[in-house]
Design a protein around this motif. Sequence first.
Motif, PDB file in Angstrom:
ATOM      1  N   SER A 221       0.773  14.278 -31.727  1.00 48.98           N
ATOM      2  CA  SER A 221      -0.349  14.770 -32.538  1.00 48.98           C
ATOM      3  C   SER A 221      -1.635  14.888 -31.719  1.00 48.98           C
ATOM      4  N   LEU A 222      -2.488  15.811 -32.154  1.00 48.42           N
ATOM      5  CA  LEU A 222      -3.857  15.951 -31.636  1.00 48.42           C
ATOM      6  C   LEU A 222      -4.798  15.935 -32.826  1.00 48.42           C
TER       7      LEU A 222
ATOM      8  N   ASN B  71      -9.264  23.300 -23.952  1.00 46.98           N
ATOM      9  CA  ASN B  71      -9.055  22.395 -22.829  1.00 46.98           C
ATOM     10  C   ASN B  71      -8.259  21.161 -23.263  1.00 46.98           C
ATOM     11  N   PHE B  72      -8.553  20.665 -24.463  1.00 50.02           N
ATOM     12  CA  PHE B  72      -7.836  19.522 -25.034  1.00 50.02           C
ATOM     13  C   PHE B  72      -6.341  19.839 -25.142  1.00 50.02           C
TER      14      PHE B  72
ATOM     15  N   ILE C 261      -0.671  19.363 -23.230  1.00 51.43           N
ATOM     16  CA  ILE C 261       0.544  20.053 -22.755  1.00 51.43           C
ATOM     17  C   ILE C 261       0.910  19.563 -21.351  1.00 51.43           C
ATOM     18  N   SER C 262      -0.093  19.477 -20.475  1.00 53.22           N
ATOM     19  CA  SER C 262       0.151  19.025 -19.090  1.00 53.22           C
ATOM     20  C   SER C 262       0.729  17.620 -19.068  1.00 53.22           C
ATOM     21  N   THR C 263       0.188  16.756 -19.938  1.00 47.94           N
ATOM     22  CA  THR C 263       0.649  15.364 -19.974  1.00 47.94           C
ATOM     23  C   THR C 263       2.085  15.282 -20.478  1.00 47.94           C
ATOM     24  N   CYS C 264       2.385  16.045 -21.552  1.00 43.30           N
ATOM     25  CA  CYS C 264       3.767  16.099 -22.055  1.00 43.30           C
ATOM     26  C   CYS C 264       4.726  16.565 -20.958  1.00 43.30           C
ATOM     27  N   ASP C 265       4.316  17.590 -20.223  1.00 43.49           N
ATOM     28  CA  ASP C 265       5.202  18.165 -19.216  1.00 43.49           C
ATOM     29  C   ASP C 265       5.327  17.270 -17.985  1.00 43.49           C
ATOM     30  N   TYR C 266       4.316  16.456 -17.729  1.00 43.57           N
ATOM     31  CA  TYR C 266       4.408  15.452 -16.663  1.00 43.57           C
ATOM     32  C   TYR C 266       5.498  14.427 -17.004  1.00 43.57           C
ATOM     33  N   ILE C 267       5.507  13.961 -18.262  1.00 41.51           N
ATOM     34  CA  ILE C 267       6.525  12.987 -18.681  1.00 41.51           C
ATOM     35  C   ILE C 267       7.913  13.644 -18.680  1.00 41.51           C
ATOM     36  N   LYS C 268       7.958  14.916 -19.071  1.00 40.44           N
ATOM     37  CA  LYS C 268       9.229  15.655 -19.018  1.00 40.44           C
ATOM     38  C   LYS C 268       9.776  15.673 -17.586  1.00 40.44           C
ATOM     39  N   ALA C 269       8.890  15.962 -16.628  1.00 35.14           N
ATOM     40  CA  ALA C 269       9.302  16.004 -15.218  1.00 35.14           C
ATOM     41  C   ALA C 269       9.705  14.614 -14.740  1.00 35.14           C
ATOM     42  N   LYS C 270       8.919  13.623 -15.123  1.00 34.32           N
ATOM     43  CA  LYS C 270       9.188  12.238 -14.713  1.00 34.32           C
ATOM     44  C   LYS C 270      10.557  11.772 -15.203  1.00 34.32           C
ATOM     45  N   LYS C 271      10.921  12.204 -16.426  1.00 37.05           N
ATOM     46  CA  LYS C 271      12.203  11.793 -17.010  1.00 37.05           C
ATOM     47  C   LYS C 271      13.345  12.752 -16.659  1.00 37.05           C
ATOM     48  N   ARG C 272      13.035  13.801 -15.884  1.00 30.43           N
ATOM     49  CA  ARG C 272      14.055  14.824 -15.571  1.00 30.43           C
ATOM     50  C   ARG C 272      14.684  15.344 -16.855  1.00 30.43           C
ATOM     51  N   SER C 273      13.849  15.535 -17.876  1.00 36.41           N
ATOM     52  CA  SER C 273      14.351  15.919 -19.200  1.00 36.41           C
ATOM     53  C   SER C 273      14.400  17.429 -19.352  1.00 36.41           C
ATOM     54  N   LYS C 274      15.352  17.899 -20.150  1.00 34.25           N
ATOM     55  CA  LYS C 274      15.404  19.332 -20.478  1.00 34.25           C
ATOM     56  C   LYS C 274      14.635  19.609 -21.775  1.00 34.25           C
ATOM     57  N   LYS C 275      14.231  18.552 -22.447  1.00 35.05           N
ATOM     58  CA  LYS C 275      13.583  18.689 -23.754  1.00 35.05           C
ATOM     59  C   LYS C 275      12.081  18.915 -23.573  1.00 35.05           C
TER      60      LYS C 275
ATOM     61  N   HIS D 107      -2.133  29.315 -28.384  1.00 32.30           N
ATOM     62  CA  HIS D 107      -1.247  28.259 -27.859  1.00 32.30           C
ATOM     63  C   HIS D 107      -0.025  28.056 -28.768  1.00 32.30           C
ATOM     64  N   SER D 108       0.356  29.093 -29.493  1.00 33.10           N
ATOM     65  CA  SER D 108       1.420  28.924 -30.490  1.00 33.10           C
ATOM     66  C   SER D 108       2.797  28.727 -29.865  1.00 33.10           C
ATOM     67  N   ASP D 109       2.890  28.872 -28.537  1.00 32.06           N
ATOM     68  CA  ASP D 109       4.147  28.521 -27.869  1.00 32.06           C
ATOM     69  C   ASP D 109       4.360  27.011 -27.863  1.00 32.06           C
ATOM     70  N   ARG D 110       3.273  26.228 -28.014  1.00 29.87           N
ATOM     71  CA  ARG D 110       3.403  24.764 -28.027  1.00 29.87           C
ATOM     72  C   ARG D 110       2.823  24.127 -29.292  1.00 29.87           C
ATOM     73  N   VAL D 111       1.767  24.711 -29.860  1.00 29.03           N
ATOM     74  CA  VAL D 111       1.228  24.179 -31.121  1.00 29.03           C
ATOM     75  C   VAL D 111       2.058  24.765 -32.258  1.00 29.03           C
ATOM     76  N   LYS D 112       2.928  23.943 -32.835  1.00 31.99           N
ATOM     77  CA  LYS D 112       3.860  24.418 -33.859  1.00 31.99           C
ATOM     78  C   LYS D 112       3.448  23.995 -35.265  1.00 31.99           C
TER      79      LYS D 112
END
Length: 506
Positions: free
Chosen positions: A244-245, A268-269, A274-288, A342-347
Amino acid sequence: MGQEFSKARMVVDKDFVISEIDKRIYGSFIEHLGRAVYGGIFQPDHPSADENGFREDVAELVKELQVPIVRYPGGNMVSAYNWEDGVGPLENRPKRLELAWRVIETNQVGTNEFVDWTKKVNAEVMMAVNLGTRGIDAARNFIEYCNHPGGTYWSDLRKEHGYEEPHNIKTWCLGNEMDGPWQVGHKTAEEYGRLAAETAKAMRLVDPSIELVSCGSSSAQMPTFPEWEATTLDHTYDHVDYISLHQYYGNRDGDTANYLALSLDMDNFIKTVISTCDYIKAKKRSKKTINLSFDEWNVWFHSNEEDKEIEPWSVAPPQLEDVYTFEDALLVGSMLNTMLRHSDRVKIAAMAQLVNVIAPIMTKNDGGAWKQTIFYPYYYTSVYGRGVALNPVINSPKYDSKDFTDVPYLDSSVVYNEEKEELVIFATNRHLENGLNVDIDIRSFEGMELIEHVVLENDNPKAVNTLENEQVKPHKGGKSYLEDGKLVGVLPKMSWNMIRLKKSGK
């Protein structure tokens, strides 16, 4: 003398697709706070009340907005809420001290009544569970009560309460603003991340089909942002679908040019989350991929001083009753534009809130209901902003304000509804003195005709609406026109606009 016009350019192409828009981006929020419920959606002795005590006049305005999903029951209120207090026979329901807003909660409206109301207004429920004073046990019982078909203690209790069929609530929030020191049961990021992950696992065991929203930061200004997102997602990433934001803005110093630029802060928020979510995705080697639920957003500052005067422990006092101005409506229009881009990520998103409490709809307890200034950009974007979001390429003159540099005067989002063959352009002109003539290249859309150009404009940025006097309302006299296959958008100074085109003969 007429206003001067500056020039801008825009390219709109049907191949510049951002995303299919999830209609839940036009959601809203009803919290047990102030007069949102009691005196807002629910007032049994009101002349318009239906057999369940819900105000028909309010329901009609909500239906007009086509709100697809409504978050409930909080908000700060949920962090000390016992859901069991709001179900079963009315005469047995306890009155409680509601700690978040320091009022008495009568529990005359609870889960089942709210589900009934959302059906009445053609919306779904986005339910929140208490992770402040409670946790896994209450959450698993609650979802069993709401979603399990029958044959167990909690699901059979729902049937006893008159609801044979399960509610099948699909979207659930794991607490609210748990990073906030004001929150009852405030947690550190580690504490919340662990609790949210374990609660999510238990809830999914009851109903694997649900979607879950993990708490992000209470605003971009929190000292723990965005570390909170990174730490909590480390725990919850595999168990949730959204984070959530929350963000509110206000023109506290009266600087309109700076105020209208605040949607850049929102942009910017979103990018940072999005960057933070994708950092954790990369860190976990996740496809999700984790998507975003911007489930509290609006202008909120007008009522701050009055709210300090409220006598504690009263029932449904007027709280957070911001009276919105014309300039607030302009910012709300730009905030909607920002989310669409940002509707590709804000659902999912929820304008906070829907009735009386920082809301597009206001009521008198025994009288009428009316549309605040912010109702209009919300209405038009919700109703006509369905389809695919396109990325407009904008070349606009810019300005600098107190907190921002290179602010484009033109702020826009574009939606293509392929089914209806409609192209819809939402545009804010932030210029306080000049109109904008925008050359809009729509060559990939052949055979379009202009259906309407709706304009929200007012010479007074502080103009407001009341029940007796609606100073701010849109008109359909926009001057945009088509010329040699090109659209010329004529945007008056300080205005919000919707330009709608349709394929000829359709």
